[in-house]
Design an enzyme around this catalytic site. Structure first.
Site, PDB file in Angstrom:
ATOM      1  N   ASP A  89      35.395   9.642  98.895  1.00  0.00           N
ATOM      2  CA  ASP A  89      35.841   9.139 100.184  1.00  0.00           C
ATOM      3  C   ASP A  89      37.130   8.361  99.918  1.00  0.00           C
ATOM      4  O   ASP A  89      37.383   7.917  98.799  1.00  0.00           O
ATOM      5  CB  ASP A  89      34.755   8.241 100.802  1.00  0.00           C
ATOM      6  CG  ASP A  89      35.044   7.980 102.279  1.00  0.00           C
ATOM      7  OD1 ASP A  89      34.207   7.332 102.921  1.00  0.00           O
ATOM      8  OD2 ASP A  89      36.112   8.417 102.764  1.00  0.00           O
ATOM      9  N   SER A  90      37.935   8.194 100.960  1.00  0.00           N
ATOM     10  CA  SER A  90      39.311   7.692 100.764  1.00  0.00           C
ATOM     11  C   SER A  90      39.407   6.171 100.682  1.00  0.00           C
ATOM     12  O   SER A  90      40.439   5.621 100.317  1.00  0.00           O
ATOM     13  CB  SER A  90      40.155   8.135 101.964  1.00  0.00           C
ATOM     14  OG  SER A  90      39.552   7.592 103.149  1.00  0.00           O
ATOM     15  N   GLY A  91      38.363   5.480 101.060  1.00  0.00           N
ATOM     16  CA  GLY A  91      38.420   4.017 101.082  1.00  0.00           C
ATOM     17  C   GLY A  91      38.562   3.469 102.484  1.00  0.00           C
ATOM     18  O   GLY A  91      38.388   2.277 102.710  1.00  0.00           O
ATOM     19  N   GLY A  92      38.875   4.343 103.442  1.00  0.00           N
ATOM     20  CA  GLY A  92      39.052   3.894 104.825  1.00  0.00           C
ATOM     21  C   GLY A  92      37.826   3.172 105.324  1.00  0.00           C
ATOM     22  O   GLY A  92      37.884   2.011 105.739  1.00  0.00           O
ATOM     23  N   PHE A  93      36.715   3.823 105.249  1.00  0.00           N
ATOM     24  CA  PHE A  93      35.463   3.258 105.781  1.00  0.00           C
ATOM     25  C   PHE A  93      35.083   1.979 105.036  1.00  0.00           C
ATOM     26  O   PHE A  93      34.713   0.975 105.632  1.00  0.00           O
ATOM     27  CB  PHE A  93      34.344   4.283 105.625  1.00  0.00           C
ATOM     28  CG  PHE A  93      33.000   3.813 106.135  1.00  0.00           C
ATOM     29  CD1 PHE A  93      32.028   3.370 105.253  1.00  0.00           C
ATOM     30  CD2 PHE A  93      32.725   3.800 107.490  1.00  0.00           C
ATOM     31  CE1 PHE A  93      30.800   2.946 105.709  1.00  0.00           C
ATOM     32  CE2 PHE A  93      31.494   3.372 107.961  1.00  0.00           C
ATOM     33  CZ  PHE A  93      30.520   2.944 107.073  1.00  0.00           C
ATOM     34  N   GLN A 139      38.300  11.561 113.984  1.00  0.00           N
ATOM     35  CA  GLN A 139      37.762  10.331 114.519  1.00  0.00           C
ATOM     36  C   GLN A 139      37.739  10.436 116.049  1.00  0.00           C
ATOM     37  O   GLN A 139      37.676  11.552 116.580  1.00  0.00           O
ATOM     38  CB  GLN A 139      38.588   9.127 114.021  1.00  0.00           C
ATOM     39  CG  GLN A 139      38.431   8.863 112.518  1.00  0.00           C
ATOM     40  CD  GLN A 139      37.083   8.287 112.124  1.00  0.00           C
ATOM     41  OE1 GLN A 139      36.226   7.988 112.967  1.00  0.00           O
ATOM     42  NE2 GLN A 139      36.860   8.133 110.819  1.00  0.00           N
ATOM     43  N   GLY A 186      33.319   8.377 111.613  1.00  0.00           N
ATOM     44  CA  GLY A 186      33.119   7.464 112.738  1.00  0.00           C
ATOM     45  C   GLY A 186      31.813   7.639 113.478  1.00  0.00           C
ATOM     46  O   GLY A 186      31.654   7.160 114.605  1.00  0.00           O
ATOM     47  N   ASP A 216      26.429  13.299 103.490  1.00  0.00           N
ATOM     48  CA  ASP A 216      26.142  12.364 102.402  1.00  0.00           C
ATOM     49  C   ASP A 216      25.500  11.119 102.979  1.00  0.00           C
ATOM     50  O   ASP A 216      25.761  10.790 104.154  1.00  0.00           O
ATOM     51  CB  ASP A 216      27.445  11.943 101.687  1.00  0.00           C
ATOM     52  CG  ASP A 216      28.130  10.805 102.454  1.00  0.00           C
ATOM     53  OD1 ASP A 216      28.842  11.108 103.428  1.00  0.00           O
ATOM     54  OD2 ASP A 216      27.907   9.639 102.099  1.00  0.00           O
ATOM     55  N   CYS A 261       4.839  17.865  97.314  1.00  0.00           N
ATOM     56  CA  CYS A 261       6.107  17.821  96.563  1.00  0.00           C
ATOM     57  C   CYS A 261       5.856  18.254  95.124  1.00  0.00           C
ATOM     58  O   CYS A 261       4.876  17.844  94.499  1.00  0.00           O
ATOM     59  CB  CYS A 261       6.663  16.395  96.589  1.00  0.00           C
ATOM     60  SG  CYS A 261       8.195  16.213  95.656  1.00  0.00           S
ATOM     61  N   CYS A 263       8.073  17.740  92.608  1.00  0.00           N
ATOM     62  CA  CYS A 263       9.089  17.098  91.743  1.00  0.00           C
ATOM     63  C   CYS A 263       8.411  16.535  90.495  1.00  0.00           C
ATOM     64  O   CYS A 263       7.189  16.396  90.421  1.00  0.00           O
ATOM     65  CB  CYS A 263       9.820  15.995  92.510  1.00  0.00           C
ATOM     66  SG  CYS A 263       8.992  14.391  92.558  1.00  0.00           S
ATOM     67  N   CYS A 307       6.039  13.600  91.268  1.00  0.00           N
ATOM     68  CA  CYS A 307       4.767  13.946  91.934  1.00  0.00           C
ATOM     69  C   CYS A 307       3.859  14.770  91.044  1.00  0.00           C
ATOM     70  O   CYS A 307       2.639  14.799  91.251  1.00  0.00           O
ATOM     71  CB  CYS A 307       5.054  14.684  93.253  1.00  0.00           C
ATOM     72  SG  CYS A 307       5.853  13.603  94.456  1.00  0.00           S
ATOM     73  N   HIS A 360      12.287  11.065  93.212  1.00  0.00           N
ATOM     74  CA  HIS A 360      11.511  11.754  94.254  1.00  0.00           C
ATOM     75  C   HIS A 360      12.293  11.873  95.569  1.00  0.00           C
ATOM     76  O   HIS A 360      12.382  12.953  96.156  1.00  0.00           O
ATOM     77  CB  HIS A 360      10.189  11.032  94.523  1.00  0.00           C
ATOM     78  CG  HIS A 360       9.540  11.527  95.789  1.00  0.00           C
ATOM     79  ND1 HIS A 360       8.806  12.695  95.854  1.00  0.00           N
ATOM     80  CD2 HIS A 360       9.594  11.035  97.053  1.00  0.00           C
ATOM     81  CE1 HIS A 360       8.415  12.899  97.110  1.00  0.00           C
ATOM     82  NE2 HIS A 360       8.891  11.916  97.856  1.00  0.00           N
TER      83      HIS A 360
HETATM   84  C1  LIG Z   1      26.138   5.189 107.390  1.00  0.00           C
HETATM   85  N1  LIG Z   1      27.111   5.575 108.380  1.00  0.00           N
HETATM   86  C2  LIG Z   1      28.365   5.996 108.033  1.00  0.00           C
HETATM   87  N2  LIG Z   1      29.313   6.334 108.902  1.00  0.00           N
HETATM   88  C3  LIG Z   1      30.405   6.652 108.179  1.00  0.00           C
HETATM   89  C4  LIG Z   1      31.679   7.022 108.560  1.00  0.00           C
HETATM   90  C5  LIG Z   1      32.622   7.250 107.566  1.00  0.00           C
HETATM   91  C6  LIG Z   1      34.005   7.577 107.965  1.00  0.00           C
HETATM   92  O1  LIG Z   1      34.328   7.718 109.124  1.00  0.00           O
HETATM   93  N3  LIG Z   1      34.870   7.682 106.938  1.00  0.00           N
HETATM   94  N4  LIG Z   1      36.170   7.944 107.210  1.00  0.00           N
HETATM   95  C7  LIG Z   1      32.287   7.166 106.232  1.00  0.00           C
HETATM   96  C8  LIG Z   1      31.008   6.791 105.855  1.00  0.00           C
HETATM   97  C9  LIG Z   1      30.080   6.525 106.829  1.00  0.00           C
HETATM   98  N5  LIG Z   1      28.782   6.095 106.763  1.00  0.00           N
HETATM   99 ZN   LIG Z   2       8.052  14.202  94.614  1.00  0.00          ZN
END
Ligand SMILES: CNc1nc2cc(C(=O)NN)ccc2[nH]1
Ligand SMILES: [Zn+2]
Length: 370
Positions: A92-96, A189, A216, A266, A304, A306, A309, A335
């Site tokens: 991720d770019s660091g924005g958030f 966004q 966003g 993610d 499960c 895994c 488990c 798990h």
């Molecule tokens: C847990 N919620 C959540 N919303 C996110 C939004 C962004 C985003 O707009 N990055 N540019 C990143 C991580 C996020 N995690």
């Molecule tokens: Zn498991």
């Protein structure tokens, strides 16, 4: 290299089956990406991540920019070498993070001045600084520097922020020199405003990125609003490029996202709640510290298969948490990650066999979702 192959579109929803090909290997989509914020998926060694089926992991430019810093990552030969992970990495770019982790920051057209949340020292991030750091990290998929507007936020604030994010995306794209090996995604966004989402999507698509994120969302808005905004936004995203929903990761949110045309997601949730002893099972979440598991010698999840488990009991794992043994969070993490990664494999299978919605409904019924 970077290539996305769309294999199949579901008949009963916008779900899709695909594959992303990168320098560090292939990623079958839809995919869940475990989060390794500071160059580690907490408590997991690389080999363990591979064993549970992780195909790509996420790391954060903001955190690595602060510690250990670009010089050390450069000397290590990039993030893959530094953390001994030879499969794909997305950063991720660091924005958030700048907006969610550091205070008294100042946003200008140039970028964001902020105080490090670690030692309060003055720092600066901009599209160029973020792209340069991600080039040094060497991640296979990198993100544009953007502002993730808070929720709630006024139409006027979101409109101005979204327009600046578009200008920042262009600057980052012009600055990025390694696009053959690192695919830069544009981030759409626009808050919870459909018209702003449409403008952001169309302008980002016109800039012709190899993939697009929906940013966003999952920022505190009601689930219904998130689903509505997401469903609306994916209609403006090209079919032949990956669509990545940022920050989403409980089972229902993943199903809803796939149903609305998302290929990648993610979330820190499965690993974060694991360290607290919250375990995801097919019959809902359970809190393993609960005394009712004291003499429960069954696995965390009967359904499960895994490593955890197959080899450990609820009573044992409860004991580990009860006496604060570090193996507890490790087993719960293995798990939870396996559960989600395996669920995504089942989702891919259900799209392949044209029974995605059926699988979703069966899963919801068993899990106890409404
Ligand atoms: C847990 N919620 C959540 N919303 C996110 C939004 C962004 C985003 O707009 N990055 N540019 C990143 C991580 C996020 N995690
Ligand atoms: Zn498991």
């Amino acid at each position: 290299m970077f290539k996305f192959e769309l294999y199949k579109k579901a008949k009963d929803s916008k779900a899709r089956l695909g594959k992303i090909i990168t320098d560090h290997g292939e990623i079958e989509t839809p995919i869940f990406m475990p989060v390794g914020t500071r160059a580690t998926v907490k408590t997991m060694a690389s080999e363990e991540l591979k064993k549970i089926g992780a195909q790509i992991i996420l790391s954060n430019t903001y955190h690595l920019f602060l510690r250990p810093g670009s010089e050390i990552i450069k000397k290590a030969g990039g993030l893959h070498k530094f953390m001994h992970w030879d499969k794909p990495i997305l950063t991720d770019s660091g924005g958030f993070q700048v907006f969610s982790l550091s205070d008294n920051r100042k946003i200008t057209e140039e970028g964001v001045e902020f105080r490090s949340h670690i030692d309060g020292s003055k720092k600066f991030l901009s599209p160029e600084v973020s792209i340069e750091m991600q080039n040094i990290l060497g991640s296979d998929i990198i993100m544009s520097f953007d502002e993730c507007a808070p929720y709630p936020a006024s139409y006027d604030y979101v409109e101005k922020s979204m327009q600046r994010t578009l200008r920042w995306a262009k600057r980052g794209k012009d600055f990025h020199k390694n696009s053959d090996h690192q695919a830069l995604f544009g981030i759409i966004q626009g808050g919870m405003y459909k018209d702003l989402r449409k403008i952001s999507a169309k302008e980002m698509v016109d800039m012709d990125f190899p993939g697009y994120s929906v940013g966003g969302l999952s920022v505190g808005e009601p689930k219904e609003i998130m689903n509505e905004i997401l469903d609306y936004t994916t209609d403006f995203m090209p079919e032949n490029k990956p669509r990545y929903l940022m920050g989403v990761g409980s089972p229902d949110y993943l199903f809803e996202a796939v149903e609305r045309g998302i290929d990648m997601a993610d979330c820190v949730l499965p690993t974060r709640i694991a360290r607290n002893g919250s375990v995801i099972t097919h019959r809902g979440k359970l809190v393993i510290r609960n005394a009712k598991y004291k003499e429960d010698f069954s696995p965390l999840d009967q359904e499960c298969d895994c490593y955890v488990c197959r080899n450990y009991t609820r009573a044992y794992i409860r004991h580990l948490f009860n006496v604060d043994e570090i193996l507890g969070p490790r087993l719960a993490t293995i798990h939870n990650l396996y559960f989600l990664l395996n669920m995504m494999e089942n989702i891919r299978e259900s799209i392949r066999g044209d029974y995605f919605l059926e699988y979703k409904n069966d899963f919801y019924k068993k899990y106890g979702y409404n």
